[in-house]
Structure formats: structure tokens, C-alpha cells
Design an enzyme around this catalytic site. Sequence first.
Site, short mmCIF file in Angstrom:
data_model
loop_
_atom_site.label_atom_id
_atom_site.label_comp_id
_atom_site.label_asym_id
_atom_site.label_seq_id
_atom_site.Cartn_x
_atom_site.Cartn_y
_atom_site.Cartn_z
CB SER A 118 -6.04 0.33 0.18
OG SER A 118 -7.19 0.55 -0.89
CD GLU A 215 -0.57 0.05 -2.75
OE1 GLU A 215 -0.97 -0.88 -3.45
OE2 GLU A 215 -1.31 0.67 -1.60
CG HIS A 280 -4.17 -2.70 -3.63
ND1 HIS A 280 -3.58 -1.58 -3.30
CD2 HIS A 280 -5.52 -2.64 -2.83
CE1 HIS A 280 -4.26 -0.85 -2.68
NE2 HIS A 280 -5.49 -1.29 -2.71
#
Length: 314
Positions: A118, A215, A280
Site C-alpha cells: 500500500s 495493485e 489489498h
Amino acid sequence: MTLEPLARPARLRPGARVAVVAPSGPVPADRLERGLDLLRGWDLDPYAAPHVLDTHPRLGHLAGTDEDRARDLQEAWCDPGVDAVLCARGGYGAHRMVDLLDWSVIRAARPKVFVGYSDITVLHEAFALRAGFSTLHGPMVATEVFLKDEATRQALRSTLFEPESVRTLGLDAAAALVPGTARGITFGGCVSLLAADAGTPGARTSARGGLLVIEDTGEEPYRLDGILTRLLRIGALDGISGVVCGSWEACGPYEGIRAVLLDRLGSLGIPVVEELGFGHGPTALTVPLGVPAVLDAPADGGRCTLTAQVPALV
């Protein structure tokens, strides 16, 4: 300039000292303690860095001040008694503290295991470009996916202790958007952070020979379109050999995400794989960054995989 393999850290042994840091958002104390307990169950010796449970005095989206978050990370990295630095969670904030780190000091210290994803993408890029160290795009200690998903935990544990056993990655859902085989050095992470990092001090200027790993979460199709278009316009994807896509959690209907991926990446003439199983989503496999790997995307619908040509850790 073509990407080259980065220096890999040593694998962990029972009793290894592990620091948990919070470079970005505030950390729930109960989740942190549960995560530390899981690490203790792996025969590790984890501890929370001094400011992990802090909250910024004015900005509630940050885990303490920029200076304190940077100090925790640098002190843990430069402590010869610490074998690994694991992030507690992502969120937002790494961009604010990455330039406060003394990268010459970090580079002078030996490579260590570093795990996160992230917002931690900013730090993955910095460790690669400013220190020359390989890192792990993997689950964080105080996140739900680490606390609740056994496959996620097992993938990380195997990577840390027996990295040769998990050189090939790929959930059954993985499929070829564009078939083919590609070889390159893995790099990437959260794609919106890669776009945000572009053009900043010390940022990547070439990805030639790289296998892009991407992602994201909370980015609707039109926003993902804009993110990929920016990367394409500035030449950030020039010369990459393939694209490995993970999860697109809370990004809207997946049909829209797939259409954007095909539209923006399909014309590059390189293999593109979807839903490999990191990021995630409900399962977050651990992906080594900075290592030579092979992406296999069979045209006949066979299993798509990403195989590291060397173990993630030595």
C-alpha cells in the site's frame, strides 16, 4: 539503463529480533498486539518501535509526526541487533517522511528484511533506488488480512524462513490478459503511489527490463485509467517486460478495471497477468521486489505464475 538485481537480505532464524514500525497511518493498539502475538508464535522476538501507537497532534491520518516516524524506521534499520523491519499498516504518510531518512546511513547498514505494501510502496522504491536493497511486498502486522487469512500468513512465514519453498506464486484465479512469457527484475506496488512518486527527488527514471507488479484499493476505473495514462505519458513504463496485477479492492466492478487494464496495457506488446493474489484483497501473497523473475501467462488458459529465479532471501 536496464534494471539489475538488488542486494537481498538474510532469511530469518528462530529468535530473530523484529522491529515493527508505522511509517504512515495510525495503528489500532488491539490489532498491533494480536499481530505481535502471531509473530511470537513463529519464534520471532518482535517489538513495537517507540512511536508506533502515536497519532499526529493535528493530523489524525498520520501515526505521529513525520520526524518520529522516520526516526523509528532509521533507528530500527541501523540497529545491528535487529534482523527485520515490518510495517504495522499503510494508509498515508510515507511520502512525507521518506526524504527525512538518511539514505547514506541506511545504505551503509546491511540489507534487512523489509515488509509492507500500500503506502509503503514509496519506501520500497526508495530502498531499491537509494540503497540498492531488495524488499518484500507483503502483509503488514496490524492489518486484517494478516490477522485473519491463513494463506497470507503462511506465504509470509515461508518467505521469511524458507524462501526457496515459495519461489513460484499465483492463485488459481490468476489469468492471462495478454499471454506470453516475460523475464525481468520485479518492481512496483500500489500503482497510485508509483504515479505519485514519479518526478520526486530520487524517483525512478527508468524501468527498462523490469517486471511491473501492481495493485491498488479505492481507485475507480476512471481514476485507474488516469494513473496508468500518467505513467505511460511520462515514459515510466518504457521497456518493461511484463505486468503482474494483484487485487483491485474497492475499485468498482472488476469488469471496468479489466477493461482499463487491457486498454492501457494491452497495446504494450508484453504479457499481462491479472489476479495473481497480492495486495489489498482477501489473500495477500508475499512478492519479492528487486529479484529476477519469470512471468508465465499461457495462451491456452493454463495456470499463470510468477517465479523468482532466486529465493527472496539468502
